[in-house]
Structures are given as C-alpha cells and as structure tokens.
Write a protein that holds these residues in place. Structure first.
Motif, PDB file in Angstrom:
ATOM      1  N   ASP A  63       0.806  -1.224   0.000  1.00 43.74           N
ATOM      2  CA  ASP A  63       0.000   0.000   0.000  1.00 43.74           C
ATOM      3  C   ASP A  63       0.832   1.264   0.000  1.00 43.74           C
ATOM      4  O   ASP A  63       0.318   2.337   0.250  1.00 43.74           O
ATOM      5  CB  ASP A  63      -0.965   0.018   1.188  1.00 43.74           C
ATOM      6  CG  ASP A  63      -0.251  -0.043   2.529  1.00 43.74           C
ATOM      7  OD1 ASP A  63      -0.934  -0.282   3.539  1.00 43.74           O
ATOM      8  OD2 ASP A  63       0.976   0.161   2.569  1.00 43.74           O
ATOM      9  N   ASP A  64       2.108   1.176  -0.320  1.00 49.67           N
ATOM     10  CA  ASP A  64       2.961   2.355  -0.374  1.00 49.67           C
ATOM     11  C   ASP A  64       2.531   3.238  -1.541  1.00 49.67           C
ATOM     12  O   ASP A  64       2.374   2.789  -2.663  1.00 49.67           O
ATOM     13  CB  ASP A  64       4.432   1.932  -0.540  1.00 49.67           C
ATOM     14  CG  ASP A  64       5.378   3.117  -0.517  1.00 49.67           C
ATOM     15  OD1 ASP A  64       4.998   4.145   0.055  1.00 49.67           O
ATOM     16  OD2 ASP A  64       6.479   3.004  -1.084  1.00 49.67           O
ATOM     17  N   VAL A 104      -7.648  -5.230   1.449  1.00 50.19           N
ATOM     18  CA  VAL A 104      -8.925  -5.290   2.178  1.00 50.19           C
ATOM     19  C   VAL A 104      -8.683  -5.208   3.678  1.00 50.19           C
ATOM     20  O   VAL A 104      -9.376  -4.486   4.410  1.00 50.19           O
ATOM     21  CB  VAL A 104      -9.686  -6.586   1.819  1.00 50.19           C
ATOM     22  CG1 VAL A 104     -10.901  -6.759   2.736  1.00 50.19           C
ATOM     23  CG2 VAL A 104     -10.104  -6.574   0.354  1.00 50.19           C
ATOM     24  N   TYR A 105      -7.676  -5.934   4.150  1.00 44.89           N
ATOM     25  CA  TYR A 105      -7.410  -6.014   5.591  1.00 44.89           C
ATOM     26  C   TYR A 105      -6.556  -4.841   6.073  1.00 44.89           C
ATOM     27  O   TYR A 105      -6.780  -4.326   7.176  1.00 44.89           O
ATOM     28  CB  TYR A 105      -6.739  -7.360   5.904  1.00 44.89           C
ATOM     29  CG  TYR A 105      -7.635  -8.519   5.551  1.00 44.89           C
ATOM     30  CD1 TYR A 105      -8.571  -9.003   6.461  1.00 44.89           C
ATOM     31  CD2 TYR A 105      -7.607  -9.080   4.272  1.00 44.89           C
ATOM     32  CE1 TYR A 105      -9.435 -10.038   6.117  1.00 44.89           C
ATOM     33  CE2 TYR A 105      -8.467 -10.111   3.930  1.00 44.89           C
ATOM     34  CZ  TYR A 105      -9.377 -10.587   4.850  1.00 44.89           C
ATOM     35  OH  TYR A 105     -10.239 -11.594   4.499  1.00 44.89           O
ATOM     36  N   SER A 106      -5.599  -4.409   5.242  1.00 42.88           N
ATOM     37  CA  SER A 106      -4.803  -3.256   5.653  1.00 42.88           C
ATOM     38  C   SER A 106      -5.676  -2.005   5.695  1.00 42.88           C
ATOM     39  O   SER A 106      -5.451  -1.101   6.510  1.00 42.88           O
ATOM     40  CB  SER A 106      -3.605  -3.058   4.716  1.00 42.88           C
ATOM     41  OG  SER A 106      -4.032  -2.837   3.388  1.00 42.88           O
ATOM     42  N   HIS A 110      -9.987   2.335   8.717  1.00 43.99           N
ATOM     43  CA  HIS A 110     -11.161   2.300   9.587  1.00 43.99           C
ATOM     44  C   HIS A 110     -10.784   2.225  11.069  1.00 43.99           C
ATOM     45  O   HIS A 110     -11.449   2.835  11.911  1.00 43.99           O
ATOM     46  CB  HIS A 110     -12.047   1.113   9.216  1.00 43.99           C
ATOM     47  CG  HIS A 110     -12.539   1.153   7.799  1.00 43.99           C
ATOM     48  ND1 HIS A 110     -13.425   2.110   7.341  1.00 43.99           N
ATOM     49  CD2 HIS A 110     -12.262   0.365   6.734  1.00 43.99           C
ATOM     50  CE1 HIS A 110     -13.676   1.905   6.064  1.00 43.99           C
ATOM     51  NE2 HIS A 110     -12.983   0.854   5.662  1.00 43.99           N
ATOM     52  N   LEU A 111      -9.739   1.453  11.407  1.00 42.88           N
ATOM     53  CA  LEU A 111      -9.334   1.294  12.809  1.00 42.88           C
ATOM     54  C   LEU A 111      -8.000   1.967  13.088  1.00 42.88           C
ATOM     55  O   LEU A 111      -7.266   1.566  13.987  1.00 42.88           O
ATOM     56  CB  LEU A 111      -9.257  -0.203  13.147  1.00 42.88           C
ATOM     57  CG  LEU A 111     -10.584  -0.966  13.093  1.00 42.88           C
ATOM     58  CD1 LEU A 111     -10.358  -2.462  13.335  1.00 42.88           C
ATOM     59  CD2 LEU A 111     -11.576  -0.419  14.115  1.00 42.88           C
ATOM     60  N   VAL A 112      -7.706   3.009  12.342  1.00 39.70           N
ATOM     61  CA  VAL A 112      -6.399   3.660  12.463  1.00 39.70           C
ATOM     62  C   VAL A 112      -6.187   4.285  13.848  1.00 39.70           C
ATOM     63  O   VAL A 112      -5.060   4.324  14.345  1.00 39.70           O
ATOM     64  CB  VAL A 112      -6.230   4.727  11.357  1.00 39.70           C
ATOM     65  CG1 VAL A 112      -7.220   5.873  11.523  1.00 39.70           C
ATOM     66  CG2 VAL A 112      -4.792   5.232  11.306  1.00 39.70           C
ATOM     67  N   VAL A 113      -7.257   4.737  14.502  1.00 41.10           N
ATOM     68  CA  VAL A 113      -7.085   5.372  15.817  1.00 41.10           C
ATOM     69  C   VAL A 113      -6.609   4.374  16.868  1.00 41.10           C
ATOM     70  O   VAL A 113      -5.579   4.596  17.518  1.00 41.10           O
ATOM     71  CB  VAL A 113      -8.362   6.093  16.267  1.00 41.10           C
ATOM     72  CG1 VAL A 113      -8.202   6.620  17.701  1.00 41.10           C
ATOM     73  CG2 VAL A 113      -8.690   7.248  15.327  1.00 41.10           C
TER      74      VAL A 113
END
Length: 269
Positions: free
Chosen positions: A49-50, A73-75, A81-84
C-alpha cells in the motif's frame, strides 16, 4: 478485683482495631508485564500500500497487484477504519509504564496524532493475574471521545502470545476484528491471525500474517475469503520486494505466480 496485665489489654485493643478496620489492603505491585509486539496488532504490510508504488499497481494487472488488492482489504480495515486504536497501541511502544497502587494496574499513557483525524491520548492498562495479563486501551480525543475502550486483549507476562479485540467506534461499539498472535522475542518470528467479526460480506474471513527471518521470503500472508470460498497465499521479501502469490480460483492453477523487485511479472524458478 483481678487486674489483667497491661500487655494483655494492649494486645486485645490491637486485635479489636484490626478486626474493625474497613479499609481494604492496597494491591501488591506485580512484576511489570512486557508489552505485546507491534506486529501483534499492526503488522507491516506497506509492501502492498505504499503510495510510491501506486503507479505500478495501476499500470497492469500484475501478480503483485492481485496480491495487493486482496491484502488491501485487511490493511484498509486496520490502517483506515481502525487507524485510531492501532496508532494508539503503537504509540505506547517505548513508553515507560507506572504502577497505579490504588487500582493495582500497570499504566502506559501517551498523546498521539492521527493524520486526518486529530489528536488523542491513550491510557493502556495491564491487570496482571499470575502469568496472564488483561489489557484495556482507553482512548480520549477528537469528536468527544472520552475514555472509550477501543481495544482489549490478553497475553502472557512475557508478551509472546495472546489475542486482541478491536472495536469499530464509539458510535458503534462492537468488535470489528479479533486476532490471536504469538512471537518469539529472540528471533522475532511469529504470526498474527485476524478474523473479521463485523456483519457483512467479509464476516468470518481471515488473514494470517507471518514473519520468518530464516527464509529468503521472510514475510507471508494467508487470506481466507469466506464470501468467495477462496484461499490466497502470498510470500515476499521485505528488503528486496520480490514475491509470489497463489490462488487456485483466480489463476486456475495450484502453482505460484511471481513478481520481481520492480513488481513486474516473472517466471517462478
């Protein structure tokens, strides 16, 4: 009149006072547990994803691109979505813990920023019970987030095995991802398996991320997609970027399909 010895009376008074003391004893300070490794919650999948590789992703439907789309999809769940909560946990690594004597907990505290989301702080607590540790990540910050438990987990005190649960958001406080992980502290080898718990097309799907520093292709993932009844295996070199992917349903073959350091298709040797 029989006089009781003064020593006897003092002893009785001490016993009476101790029996009527309603104050609970202070928790004993336990041995500080080891923090779980970063890869237990935040595996390094930047190979796929770079932003610098976006043109290579779009230029052709390469073997690498097929792997990247599926890993993405998972990254995306973890780092968008769950970056926090993921960033919060990463922020505690390298931070000194203190022992809260009143609560009987080890505590890690840290301020952190999330690009595009704002500023937050985390209070990560560890409740040590014999050889096990119960973890809770309290996060406060933007959008009136106040001490929301964004992730929980357990581990052994050495930080070499355990599991996490990551919740979607304060507005939707249900588990999105759960995982089980184990890593060897000396070699760094190990694995994390994430399972999708959220309702939707990906419910029940999983991805296993592995590190094996004894192999030339020292990173790998196994993706199980329940909606497509498909398993995808990907292996790559973290340093040199070449790798291989296998998917019988996509390639209609049980063989691996490879890419080189420039992410272009090559024949597998």
């Amino acid at each position: 009149m029989i006089r009781k010895p003064i020593g006897f009376l003092l002893a009785a008074m001490v016993m009476f006072a101790s029996c009527n003391n309603d104050e609970a004893p202070m928790p004993q300070q336990s041995e500080k547990p080891a923090l779980p490794p970063e890869a237990s919650m935040a595996p390094d999948m930047t190979m796929f994803d770079d932003e610098g590789q976006e043109q290579a992703r779009l230029s052709a439907v390469t073997n690498w691109a097929y792997a990247a789309v599926n890993v993405g999809v998972y990254s995306s769940i973890l780092y968008s979505h769950l970056v926090v909560p993921v960033t919060a946990f990463k922020a505690t690594i390298g931070t000194e813990a203190s022992f809260d004597e009143e609560a009987g907990l080890w505590v890690w505290e840290k301020d952190f920023d999330v690009e595009g989301h704002g500023s937050y702080d985390i209070r990560l607590t560890a409740n040590v019970q014999d050889e096990n540790v119960n973890w809770m990540g309290y996060i406060s910050g933007e959008g009136n987030v106040d001490n929301f438990v964004w992730f929980t987990g357990t581990s052994n005190v050495t930080g070499e095995a355990g599991y996490w649960e990551l919740f979607e958001s304060p507005e939707s406080p249900s588990v999105w991802l759960s995982n089980a992980w184990e890593y060897d502290k000396e070699t760094g080898n190990g694995s994390t398996t994430f399972n999708v718990e959220k309702e939707g097309d990906n419910l029940g799907s999983s991805i296993t991320y592995r590190i094996d520093n004894d192999m030339e292709m020292d990173r790998s993932v196994i993706i199980s997609n329940t909606s497509l009844d498909n398993e995808i295996l990907v292996n790559w070199s973290k340093a040199d970027k070449y790798g291989q992917v296998k998917s019988e349903s996509h390639f209609e073959s049980s063989a691996y399909f490879c890419w080189d350091a420039n992410l272009q298709n090559i024949s597998c040797e």
